[in-house]
Design an enzyme around this catalytic site. Structure first.
Site, PDB file in Angstrom:
ATOM      1  N   HIS A  63      31.404  73.377  78.542  1.00  0.00           N
ATOM      2  CA  HIS A  63      32.051  73.639  77.263  1.00  0.00           C
ATOM      3  C   HIS A  63      31.107  73.570  76.070  1.00  0.00           C
ATOM      4  CE1 HIS A  63      35.402  72.017  79.883  1.00  0.00           C
ATOM      5  NE2 HIS A  63      35.834  73.221  79.563  1.00  0.00           N
ATOM      6  N   SER A  74      44.988  65.083  83.353  1.00  0.00           N
ATOM      7  CA  SER A  74      44.590  65.356  81.967  1.00  0.00           C
ATOM      8  C   SER A  74      45.703  65.110  80.959  1.00  0.00           C
ATOM      9  CB  SER A  74      44.089  66.794  81.843  1.00  0.00           C
ATOM     10  OG  SER A  74      42.899  66.967  82.584  1.00  0.00           O
ATOM     11  N   CYS A 102      38.263  68.932  78.221  1.00  0.00           N
ATOM     12  CA  CYS A 102      36.879  68.667  78.611  1.00  0.00           C
ATOM     13  C   CYS A 102      36.728  67.241  79.142  1.00  0.00           C
ATOM     14  CB  CYS A 102      35.943  68.885  77.421  1.00  0.00           C
ATOM     15  SG  CYS A 102      34.223  68.512  77.779  1.00  0.00           S
TER      16      CYS A 102
END
Length: 651
Positions: A367, A327, A380
Site C-alpha cells: 500500500h 479486520s 492495511c
C-alpha cells in the site's frame, strides 16, 4: 407351715379397693380428655383441611392450560401468537370398550401402530377423569370425523384448545425459541399439577424459556361432581384461564424475516441495532429450524437432519458463535492509537508486511505510505501491526472493551458466549505464558486469541456510529443506557471517515454501496482465518468448506447522522467484501427503501430455488428420500475371475 400368718382386715381391703378404683378412674379420665381434645382438634383446627378433602372426593378438578401471552414486535405485529388447536383425549372412567374405541380412533385419525400402543399403555394405568392424550394439532376434517361419532365412542373427549404459533417460522427460531411439553424432571422439580395437564406446554429455548413467568398465564379449571367411586354425576362451573402477558420487543418483524431470508443458503448471522436507543431490530441466525415443528413434536427424521447438519441449524450463532473478528477489529486498534496520542496523519510505509525479528507478518497488499484514514480504507495490516506494537496490547484491549467487545450483556436469553479480549495478564492466567510481540501483532488485526460474537460486533459498530456506550436491549420496556464514550468526538469522526472511505471511496467494499439516493453506508470488512493454509489457497473454492475463511462486515448508515448499525458474519464465506458486505447493504437498504430491497431478495431467491420455506421443505424431502432409500445389495461379479473356485471332483 412356718412363720406368722398375715391377717388382712376389712379396713385394709376397703382402702386397697378405693386406691385402685381411683387410679383406674384417673386413667379413664385421661383417655377421655385425650379423645375429647383430639375430637376438638379435628372439628375445629383441622376443619378446613378435612372439608377440602371431602370436597375433593366429591368434586373432580381438571386444570385448563392457560393461553400464552403474545410476543410482538415494536409495531405490535405478532412474532409468536396462539392458534386454535383441535385435540382428542380419552377419559379413562368413561371408556367402556377400550379395544373398540382405540380401533375406531386409529381408523378415523390415521394413527400409526406405535401411537396406538402408547395410548393403550397409558389408558391401562390411568384412573378416574385424568385425560389420556390421543392426538393434537388435528385438521378440521379428522377432528369433525370424531365429533360426529362421539355418541358411538364413550370416553372420547374432543377439545378445542390453543397451540403456539410462529407466523414467520424459521426466521424467528433462534430469537423466540419454542415451547414443548414438560418432562419428568421438570415435574419432579416443581410438583406443579399443571405440568400433567394435556396440551400444556412451557418455554424450552430462547425468549419463550427466559420469559416463561410472564408468558404462561394462570390456568383455568373444570369441576365435575363424582361419586365415592369416581363416577361423574354432573358438571359444575368452569373457571376460565387468564392469558399470559403480551411481551413487546424492539425487533422489527419485517426486517427480522428479511434478514433470515437474505442470508440465503449460507451459514451465518446478522444483527441490526438502532443507534439511538440500543434496540435490536433484527438478530437472525441461519440455517434454522421451524419452531412450529418443535412445538408440535418433531419427528426423529427431522431431528436427525437438523442434528447432523454441519451448518449447525440448532445453534444461535448471534449469541453463541465466536469468531476471530479479523479486520473488523482494526477500528479498535485505531482508537487505541488515537487515545495514546498518535498523530492520525503519521504515515507508515507498507511494502507488503512487517518484519519482527526473523518472522515476516504479511499484509494484504503493498500500500505504500498510509495514514490512519487510508489504512482503514485499504485495511492495511502493516499500519495496524505498527500501531499495535507502538501502543501495546493493554491499550488495544482497553479500546476494544470500550467499544463493547468481550462484554456480557443483560439480555433475556438462556445462554450467551462472551468471547475473549486478551491482554498480557490474561495469557499469564490462562496459559502461564508471557505475552509476546507476535501476539500483539496478531491481535492488532483481529486474529490470534481474540474472539467475538456477532452481537458484540454489532455493538461495536453502534458505538462507533453514535459515540455512546450503547447497551443492546431487546425488550421494549427495558431502559435505554447510552452514556458518552470516553473518546473525544473528533477522534471518533476520524474512524468513521475511514469507514466511509471503505464503502464509498477506494476501499475494500466499494461494490456494496447503498443504492439509495442521499444515503451512504460506512463500514469495515473482515476476513478471519479458520486454519493456516499455505499461499493463495486460503480462500479458494478448492478448499473444503469447513476450512475456508469467515467473511465479516460491520457498518452503519447514514454516515453523516447514523441511525442504524449492522454486523454480518458468513461462516466460511471466504471474504467480508464478497460475502458479508452485500448482505449488510441489503439490510440497511430495507430500512430506507423497502421495495428496492424486496426486489433484490426476490431475484436472489429465484436463483436459490425458492423462498426460505420452499428451500427448507425441499431439503427435508431430499433427506427423507436418502434416509428411506433401500440399501443396495451387491451383486456377484459376472467375470470368471471373481467367481469362487469349483470344488475338486470327488474321488
Amino acid at each position: 407351715m412356718s412363720g406368722p400368718i398375715r391377717q388382712v382386715t376389712e379396713a385394709a381391703q376397703a382402702f386397697s379397693f378405693s386406691r385402685r378404683a381411683m387410679t383406674l378412674g384417673i386413667a379413664q379420665m385421661g383417655v377421655g380428655a385425650m379423645l375429647a381434645g383430639r375430637m376438638a382438634w379435628l372439628a375445629v383446627a383441622e376443619n378446613e383441611r378435612y372439608q377440602l378433602l371431602a370436597e375433593s372426593n366429591r368434586v373432580n378438578l381438571t386444570l385448563i392450560p392457560p393461553r400464552r401471552g403474545w410476543i410482538v414486535d415494536r409495531a405490535g405485529h405478532a412474532i409468536a401468537n396462539n392458534r386454535t388447536d383441535f385435540r382428542i383425549d380419552l377419559i379413562p372412567e368413561r371408556v367402556e370398550d377400550a379395544v373398540r374405541v382405540l380401533t375406531d380412533l386409529a381408523r378415523l385419525l390415521k394413527l400409526d401402530p406405535t401411537e396406538v400402543d402408547r395410548i393403550a399403555k397409558e389408558l391401562s394405568t390411568a384412573r378416574g377423569l385424568q385425560p389420556v392424550p390421543v392426538a393434537e394439532n388435528l385438521d378440521w376434517e379428522r377432528y369433525a370425523a370424531v365429533v360426529v361419532r362421539q355418541p358411538e365412542l364413550p370416553g372420547v373427549a374432543p377439545t378445542q384448545g390453543y397451540a403456539r404459533n410462529y407466523p414467520a417460522g424459521a426466521a424467528v427460531a433462534h430469537l423466540v425459541g419454542y415451547v414443548g411439553a414438560a418432562n419428568a424432571e421438570q415435574y419432579k422439580e416443581t410438583r406443579d399439577p399443571l405440568y400433567l395437564a394435556p396440551g400444556f406446554k412451557l418455554g424450552k429455548d430462547g425468549l419463550e424459556k427466559s420469559l416463561e413467568k410472564d408468558l404462561r398465564g394462570i390456568p383455568g379449571a373444570r369441576r365435575v361432581e363424582v361419586t365415592a367411586r369416581g363416577r361423574p354425576v354432573r358438571d359444575l362451573e368452569t373457571r376460565r384461564d387468564v392469558p399470559g402477558r403480551t411481551v413487546k420487543l424492539t425487533i422489527d418483524a419485517g426486517l427480522q424475516e428479511y434478514a433470515a431470508r437474505r442470508l440465503g443458503n449460507e451459514s451465518g448471522s446478522a444483527v441490526v441495532i438502532d443507534v439511538r436507543t440500543g434496540g435490536i431490530l433484527a438478530m437472525a441466525s441461519m440455517p434454522a429450524y421451524d419452531p412450529n415443528s418443535f412445538s408440535d413434536g418433531i419427528s426423529r427424521l427431522e431431528w436427525g437432519m437438523l442434528s447432523g447438519d454441519d451448518h449447525l441449524p440448532l445453534m444461535n450463532k448471534v449469541l453463541q458463535g465466536l469468531y476471530p473478528p479479523g479486520s473488523t477489529f482494526k477500528p479498535a486498534t485505531a482508537l487505541a492509537a488515537l487515545r495514546s496520542g498518535i498523530d492520525p496523519n503519521r504515515t507508515v510505509f507498507c511494502g507488503g508486511g512487517y518484519q519482527l525479528g526473523n518472522r515476516f507478518f504479511r499484509c494484504l497488499g503493498r500500500h505504500g505510505s498510509v495514514n490512519l484514514h487510508r489504512a482503514i480504507a485499504k485495511s492495511c495490516n502493516t499500519y495496524f501491526y505498527t500501531m499495535g506494537r507502538d501502543v501495546g496490547m493493554d491499550a488495544v484491549a482497553a479500546a476494544a472493551r470500550e467499544l463493547g467487545l468481550g462484554a456480557e450483556y443483560d439480555l433475556p436469553f438462556p445462554s450467551q458466549r462472551y468471547g475473549t479480549i486478551p491482554d498480557p495478564a490474561w495469557k499469564l492466567r490462562k496459559y502461564d505464558q508471557k505475552w509476546t510481540p507476535s501476539d500483539t501483532l496478531n491481535a492488532s488485526i483481529g486474529q490470534g486469541y481474540i474472539l467475538a460474537s456477532p452481537l458484540q460486533l454489532a455493538v461495536q459498530a453502534s458505538r462507533i456510529a453514535s459515540g455512546r456506550a450503547l447497551v443492546p436491549r431487546i425488550l421494549a420496556d427495558a431502559p435505554i443506557v447510552a452514556p458518552m464514550l470516553d473518546v473525544p468526538p473528533e477522534r471518533m469522526d476520524l474512524i468513521r471517515s475511514g469507514m466511509d472511505e471503505v464503502v464509498n471511496g477506494a476501499g475494500t467494499a466499494v461494490r456494496s454501496r447503498l443504492q439509495v439516493e442521499g444515503i451512504r453506508m460506512g463500514g469495515k470488512t473482515g476476513t478471519a482465518q479458520v486454519r493456516r493454509i499455505a499461499g493463495g489457497a486460503r480462500g479458494g473454492l478448492n478448499v473444503p468448506w469447513k476450512y475456508r475463511d469467515h467473511g465479516l462486515f460491520i457498518g452503519f448508515a447514514p454516515v453523516e447522522a447514523p441511525l442504524y448499525a449492522v454486523a454480518v458474519v458468513i461462516e466460511h464465506g471466504m471474504s467480508g467484501s464478497g460475502a458479508a458486505a452485500p448482505v449488510a447493504r441489503d439490510l440497511l437498504t430495507y430500512l430506507f427503501d423497502r421495495p428496492r430491497a424486496i426486489e433484490t431478495l426476490d431475484a436472489f431467491e429465484k436463483q436459490w430455488g425458492g423462498d426460505l420455506n420452499a428451500r427448507m421443505a425441499a431439503k427435508a424431502e431430499a433427506y427423507r428420500l436418502v434416509r428411506q432409500a433401500p440399501i443396495p445389495i451387491p451383486t456377484p461379479s459376472p467375470h470368471p475371475e471373481a467367481s469362487p473356485p469349483a470344488p475338486p471332483p470327488r474321488p
